[in-house]
Scaffold this motif. Structure first.
Motif, PDB file in Angstrom:
ATOM      1  N   GLN A   1      -4.135  -5.519   2.211  1.00 33.30           N
ATOM      2  CA  GLN A   1      -3.703  -5.956   0.887  1.00 33.30           C
ATOM      3  C   GLN A   1      -4.535  -7.152   0.425  1.00 33.30           C
ATOM      4  OE1 GLN A   1       0.289  -5.930  -0.453  1.00 33.30           O
ATOM      5  NE2 GLN A   1       1.062  -4.808   1.326  1.00 33.30           N
TER       6      GLN A   1
ATOM      7  N   GLU B   1      -4.344  -3.637  -4.028  1.00 32.86           N
ATOM      8  CA  GLU B   1      -3.104  -4.272  -4.477  1.00 32.86           C
ATOM      9  C   GLU B   1      -2.305  -3.252  -5.262  1.00 32.86           C
ATOM     10  OE1 GLU B   1      -3.570  -7.576  -7.088  1.00 32.86           O
ATOM     11  OE2 GLU B   1      -5.266  -6.704  -8.170  1.00 32.86           O
ATOM     12  N   ARG B   2      -1.017  -3.323  -5.115  1.00 27.62           N
ATOM     13  CA  ARG B   2      -0.139  -2.382  -5.806  1.00 27.62           C
ATOM     14  C   ARG B   2      -0.057  -2.738  -7.286  1.00 27.62           C
ATOM     15  NH1 ARG B   2       2.356   0.706  -1.984  1.00 27.62           N
ATOM     16  NH2 ARG B   2       2.421  -0.161   0.132  1.00 27.62           N
TER      17      ARG B   2
ATOM     18  N   ALA C   1      -1.947   1.816  -7.446  1.00 30.97           N
ATOM     19  CA  ALA C   1      -2.686   0.774  -6.739  1.00 30.97           C
ATOM     20  C   ALA C   1      -4.105   0.707  -7.283  1.00 30.97           C
ATOM     21  CB  ALA C   1      -2.716   1.052  -5.237  1.00 30.97           C
TER      22      ALA C   1
ATOM     23  N   SER D   1       0.649   4.586  -0.621  1.00 35.81           N
ATOM     24  CA  SER D   1       1.415   4.157  -1.795  1.00 35.81           C
ATOM     25  C   SER D   1       2.432   5.194  -2.243  1.00 35.81           C
ATOM     26  CB  SER D   1       0.457   3.870  -2.960  1.00 35.81           C
ATOM     27  OG  SER D   1      -0.528   2.935  -2.594  1.00 35.81           O
TER      28      SER D   1
ATOM     29  N   ARG E   1       1.840   8.050  -3.708  1.00 40.26           N
ATOM     30  CA  ARG E   1       1.511   8.413  -5.085  1.00 40.26           C
ATOM     31  C   ARG E   1       0.731   9.715  -5.180  1.00 40.26           C
ATOM     32  NH1 ARG E   1       3.821   5.851  -9.590  1.00 40.26           N
ATOM     33  NH2 ARG E   1       4.482   3.788  -8.914  1.00 40.26           N
TER      34      ARG E   1
END
Length: 228
Positions: free
Chosen positions: A17, A49-50, A55, A81, A83
């Protein structure tokens, strides 16, 4: 520093991160932790980073150089994530489908590399790709041409290189020379580029299995996108 590691058919990445590495020289960090013997070992480092939509990320090759994108790296981040569209799951493996974008600037050009005259397919799949169609080369020729093409004067920022052999219309075998890494077992954008080149110039179907040393991935080249 906390990290995650993920791979697709041996094409592996470390995920950190952004907040954990503020003020750190990321190129040096990539060289250190991606080293196979003295670090954790990986083909690349992804600093992310989200965001509300998923992200954002920056990708560094194992040699510390910047890269635009990695198909397998993006899929790993998408899985991290949560996603991506998951299409299958077992106790040890998850399968995802990702839209990789449309190939840009697709063309065939002649080139001389390592003393050989070649016809190569060039395109951008979010990163530069150079595909050599034909019978897969033996190891010595693969290393010689892969290195020569990666650093050829035609490519100011270097290029990724795939050697692709159309076995049947629905099956393409490839070898991959990844920019900033060298020989690698798998590449998402490389598999996409190989399928596009093989379909455009080598007689392959636009929906085919692309087989790399690390394993097989299905690639679909549709009018709206290339799907991996």
């Amino acid at each position: 520093m906390r990290f995650a590691k993920a791979h697709a058919y041996g094409n592996d990445f470390l995920y950190v991160q952004k907040a954990a590495v503020q003020g750190v020289a990321l190129d040096a960090l990539a060289r250190e932790i991606c080293h196979r013997h003295t670090g954790i070992g990986a083909n690349g480092l992804i600093v992310y980073e989200r965001t509300p939509g998923g992200a954002s990320m920056r990708l560094f090759n194992a040699d510390g150089s910047r890269a635009e994108v990695s198909g397998n790296g993006v899929r790993g981040l998408g899985a991290l994530s949560k996603r991506l569209m998951r299409t299958g799951q077992s106790s040890t493996r998850q399968t995802f489908r990702a839209a990789m974008g449309r190939p840009a600037e697709l063309r065939q050009v002649p080139i001389v590399a390592a003393g050989e005259s070649l016809q190569v397919a060039l395109m951008n799949m979010g990163n530069p790709q150079c595909v050599v169609l034909g019978t897969l080369p033996p190891d010595a020729r693969f290393h010689r041409l892969g290195a020569a093409l990666e650093h050829h004067q035609m490519f100011r920022e270097g290029t990724n290189v795939e050697f692709a052999e159309v076995v049947t219309p629905g099956s393409v075998r490839i070898l991959i020379w990844e920019r900033g890494v060298g020989p690698t077992s798998s590449s998402g954008t490389g598999s996409c580029a190989a399928l596009v080149a093989a379909a455009a110039f080598g007689g392959a179907a636009r929906d085919a299995e692309v087989i790399s040393p690390g394993g097989a991935q299905r690639v679909e080249w549709r009018d709206d996108n290339v799907y991996l």
